[in-house]
Design an enzyme around this catalytic site. Sequence first.
Site, mmCIF file in Angstrom:
data_model
loop_
_atom_site.group_PDB
_atom_site.id
_atom_site.type_symbol
_atom_site.label_atom_id
_atom_site.label_comp_id
_atom_site.label_asym_id
_atom_site.label_seq_id
_atom_site.Cartn_x
_atom_site.Cartn_y
_atom_site.Cartn_z
ATOM 1 N N ASP A 33 -52.327 -5.131 -14.500
ATOM 2 C CA ASP A 33 -53.526 -5.382 -15.297
ATOM 3 C C ASP A 33 -53.955 -4.159 -16.095
ATOM 4 O O ASP A 33 -53.408 -3.070 -15.928
ATOM 5 C CB ASP A 33 -54.685 -5.860 -14.396
ATOM 6 C CG ASP A 33 -54.889 -4.989 -13.157
ATOM 7 O OD1 ASP A 33 -54.303 -3.893 -13.100
ATOM 8 O OD2 ASP A 33 -55.638 -5.401 -12.257
ATOM 9 N N HIS A 84 -60.662 -9.947 -4.996
ATOM 10 C CA HIS A 84 -59.809 -10.161 -6.161
ATOM 11 C C HIS A 84 -58.448 -9.509 -5.985
ATOM 12 O O HIS A 84 -58.305 -8.520 -5.267
ATOM 13 C CB HIS A 84 -60.502 -9.776 -7.477
ATOM 14 C CG HIS A 84 -60.696 -8.325 -7.746
ATOM 15 N ND1 HIS A 84 -61.895 -7.798 -8.185
ATOM 16 C CD2 HIS A 84 -59.852 -7.269 -7.684
ATOM 17 C CE1 HIS A 84 -61.765 -6.504 -8.377
ATOM 18 N NE2 HIS A 84 -60.534 -6.148 -8.065
HETATM 19 C C1 GLP Z 1 -59.220 -2.826 -9.477
HETATM 20 C C2 GLP Z 1 -57.798 -3.274 -9.774
HETATM 21 C C3 GLP Z 1 -57.164 -3.943 -8.583
HETATM 22 C C4 GLP Z 1 -57.372 -3.096 -7.345
HETATM 23 C C5 GLP Z 1 -58.831 -2.970 -7.072
HETATM 24 C C6 GLP Z 1 -59.149 -2.181 -5.804
HETATM 25 O O1 GLP Z 1 -60.160 -3.805 -9.665
HETATM 26 N N1 GLP Z 1 -57.735 -4.153 -10.885
HETATM 27 O O2 GLP Z 1 -55.784 -4.139 -8.848
HETATM 28 O O3 GLP Z 1 -56.725 -3.708 -6.253
HETATM 29 O O4 GLP Z 1 -59.393 -2.278 -8.182
HETATM 30 O O5 GLP Z 1 -59.082 -0.837 -6.071
HETATM 31 P P1 GLP Z 1 -59.246 0.327 -5.016
HETATM 32 O O6 GLP Z 1 -57.900 0.516 -4.445
HETATM 33 O O7 GLP Z 1 -59.674 1.507 -5.834
HETATM 34 O O8 GLP Z 1 -60.253 -0.092 -4.043
#
Ligand code: GLP
Length: 240
Positions: free
Chosen positions: A67, A137
């Site tokens: 993404d 998500h």
């Molecule tokens: C963002 C990304 C996701 C990721 C999520 C969690 O929203 N689009 O792909 O899994 O953050 O991120 P973190 O690992 O910083 O908690």
Amino acid sequence: MKLISCENYDDLSKKASDLIVEIIKNKKDAVLGLATGSTPIGVYQNLVRENEKGNIDFSNVRTVNLDEYIGIEKENTQSYHYFMNFNLFDRINIDKNNTHIPSADSKDINYCKEYDKLLDEIGMRDIQILGIGPNGHLAFNEPASSLNMRTSIIDLTEETINANSRFFETKDEVPKHAISMGISDIFNSKVLIVIASGKNKKRALRKFLDTDKIDPQFPVSFIRLHPNCYLFVDKEALES
Ligand code: GLP
């Protein structure tokens, strides 16, 4: 789904990267599905280290990312393009022509179709790394996603904007839209590696582990349907 309980973030990063190292060692032209966010940074650091030691070679590896935010420049330090170059691509012997990240420029639906075409050409990935958003998500597939979704432009929820605002100076700077690979393509991988670390993941993890129910309002629940999914969690994320 195999739940792998890890001592801490370092242990989780080591265990998850060991799996990836094994795959690259056995298949020189492996195709990796990559994720951003803070959680995979430790995995990427380990891959850089293994590459420096000469244990793995990325020269024939191809990658495809999940993404990107819409409307920020690639050069912006908050873009996922910048993240991938900084944390991985600039530090390993990969040919950047073999790396693919959705463009941040366009809200044009035709661009989503182009990314789908690329995913079709690339075909099944050997491994897909995934983090979990606080609202469950996957990539940027927010609640009310479906299993057959392909690349889409997503309106980010307030919860995601709030969660991701920690990377920006102000909440207003967080983009409100993103482009994301759909769940059906996320699943088109031989192995899924899902990683969740730290107390910020407690609530989502508790909700995930409390029931076997597949719930489109909680996209991470879909991972139960993948035949070869590893969920790596550390103690801090698991403790209630
Ligand atoms: C963002 C990304 C996701 C990721 C999520 C969690 O929203 N689009 O792909 O899994 O953050 O991120 P973190 O690992 O910083 O908690």
